[in-house]
Scaffold this active site. Structure first.
Site, PDB file in Angstrom:
ATOM      1  N   ASP B   9       0.727  -1.284  -0.128  1.00  7.93           N
ATOM      2  CA  ASP B   9      -0.035  -0.030  -0.037  1.00  7.93           C
ATOM      3  C   ASP B   9       0.946   1.129   0.009  1.00  7.93           C
ATOM      4  OD1 ASP B   9      -1.592   2.093   0.621  1.00  7.93           O
ATOM      5  OD2 ASP B   9      -2.662   1.004   2.123  1.00  7.93           O
ATOM      6  N   ILE B  13       0.707   3.720   6.369  1.00  8.49           N
ATOM      7  CA  ILE B  13      -0.210   3.755   7.417  1.00  8.49           C
ATOM      8  C   ILE B  13      -1.240   4.761   7.121  1.00  8.49           C
ATOM      9  CG2 ILE B  13      -0.380   4.151   9.909  1.00  8.49           C
ATOM     10  CD1 ILE B  13       2.572   3.261  10.120  1.00  8.49           C
ATOM     11  N   HIS B  14      -2.324   4.272   7.129  1.00  7.20           N
ATOM     12  CA  HIS B  14      -3.622   5.306   7.179  1.00  7.20           C
ATOM     13  C   HIS B  14      -4.928   4.752   7.416  1.00  7.20           C
ATOM     14  CE1 HIS B  14      -4.963   3.978   2.819  1.00  7.20           C
ATOM     15  NE2 HIS B  14      -4.104   3.219   3.254  1.00  7.20           N
ATOM     16  N   GLY B  15      -5.958   5.115   7.327  1.00  7.94           N
ATOM     17  CA  GLY B  15      -7.236   4.691   7.857  1.00  7.94           C
ATOM     18  C   GLY B  15      -7.615   3.182   7.634  1.00  7.94           C
ATOM     19  N   THR B  18      -5.387   1.490   9.854  1.00  7.09           N
ATOM     20  CA  THR B  18      -5.442   1.528  11.302  1.00  7.09           C
ATOM     21  C   THR B  18      -6.930   1.444  11.945  1.00  7.09           C
ATOM     22  OG1 THR B  18      -5.620   3.961  10.852  1.00  7.09           O
ATOM     23  CG2 THR B  18      -3.238   3.066  11.328  1.00  7.09           C
TER      24      THR B  18
END
Lengths: 131, 165
Positions: B9, B13-15, B18
């Site tokens: 990706d 780190i993103h919605g 997480t």
């Protein structure tokens, strides 16, 4: 003039800016950007270009509002802003924050403006009724 | 429990990770594997700050990530592993990281990239890396979020892309 960029998922930011214009009339120095379909490096580059555009026009720095803490908009904004002063990123953008920004930006110092917008945004989230 | 999701990706780190995958998979640990980001403490902090406090986060070079994944400590934790590209995920596998399969979660449009799926744009380097992952015995599936449509990515799909690259 302190500039503001609203960066969100989908068209949230564009609609917030459009509706702000419906309430206050056309405004300068308020723009919106979406993360839709963009890689993080591309989003970071677009934000950096917005910052450079302001610097070239005599308004270095600026305020960035994003929809969600911890999302790609917030991460890209942090990476684009780096360690430079006169830049701030606030998450949880809402209409009250944008109206506050436009109301206070000509008179407040930058740090005070940022603090007032954070307070305004929180105050706008309240139980209105119906419980 | 070892790696519960190995994901490619380019937003890292993103919605979707997480919140989306983490709500579903309940990881104890997220490992972001990137030589470039791990070499920059400030960038590492920016990415790590996006992870909820209930989940441990490590930003590591590919070699260190592979070493950690081979070790017993991480084997005991439910771990999500992230790389920005398929080539980096292959490097992790090649360095001995035990990966269950590889989720192609988000590869956005960029110069020289061609659409394979609405959320997967690839170039020849990506194609070759995906082939190497398949040759290493790993299953590839493209899926953005839990509950979203899962697309198999096999030799047939990659061969169909080749003339367009």
């Amino acid at each position: 003039m302190i500039r503001c960029l609203v960066i969100t998922h989908g068209n949230i930011g564009m609609e917030l800016v459009r509706v702000t214009g419906l309430i206050l009339g056309p405004v300068e120095g308020l723009a919106a950007m979406t993360n839709s379909g963009k890689s993080l490096p591309d989003l970071k580059a677009e934000i950096a270009a917005w910052l450079e555009e302001g610097a070239a026009a005599g308004s270095p720095g600026g305020l960035i509002m994003v929809d969600d803490y911890g999302g790609s908009c917030a991460t890209a904004a942090q990476l684009a802003c780096g360690h430079e002063g006169g830049r701030a990123i606030i998450s949880g953008v809402n209409l009250a924050m944008l109206l506050g920004f436009l109301t206070w930006r000509d008179n407040d110092e930058f740090d005070e403006l940022v603090s007032r917008i954070v307070r305004k945004g929180r105050e706008a989230i309240t139980l209105v009724g119906g419980r | 429990m070892p790696v519960v999701l190995a994901r490619v990706d380019d937003r890292l780190i993103h919605g979707q990770v997480t919140v989306g995958w983490s709500e579903r998979l309940r990881p104890d640990h997220i490992i972001l594997a990137s030589n470039e980001i791990a070499a920059d403490p400030w960038q590492s902090r920016v990415y790590a700050s996006s992870v909820p406090p209930s989940i441990e986060v490590s930003v590591l070079s590919l070699a260190r990530a592979a070493a950690m994944l081979r070790g017993g400590e991480v084997q005991a934790a439910r771990t999500i592993v992230l790389t920005a590209t398929p080539a980096e995920m292959f490097d992790l596998a090649h360095l001995g990281a035990p990966l269950p399969s590889v989720n192609i979660g988000g590869m956005h449009f960029g110069a020289g990239k061609v659409e394979m799926l609405p959320f997967v744009f690839i170039d020849r380097i990506d194609l070759e890396a995906m082939r190497r992952l398949l040759a290493a015995g790993l299953e590839l599936f493209a899926q953005q979020v839990p509950g979203g449509r899962e697309h198999a990515v096999g030799l047939e799909q990659l061969a169909a892309m080749e003339p367009r690259l």
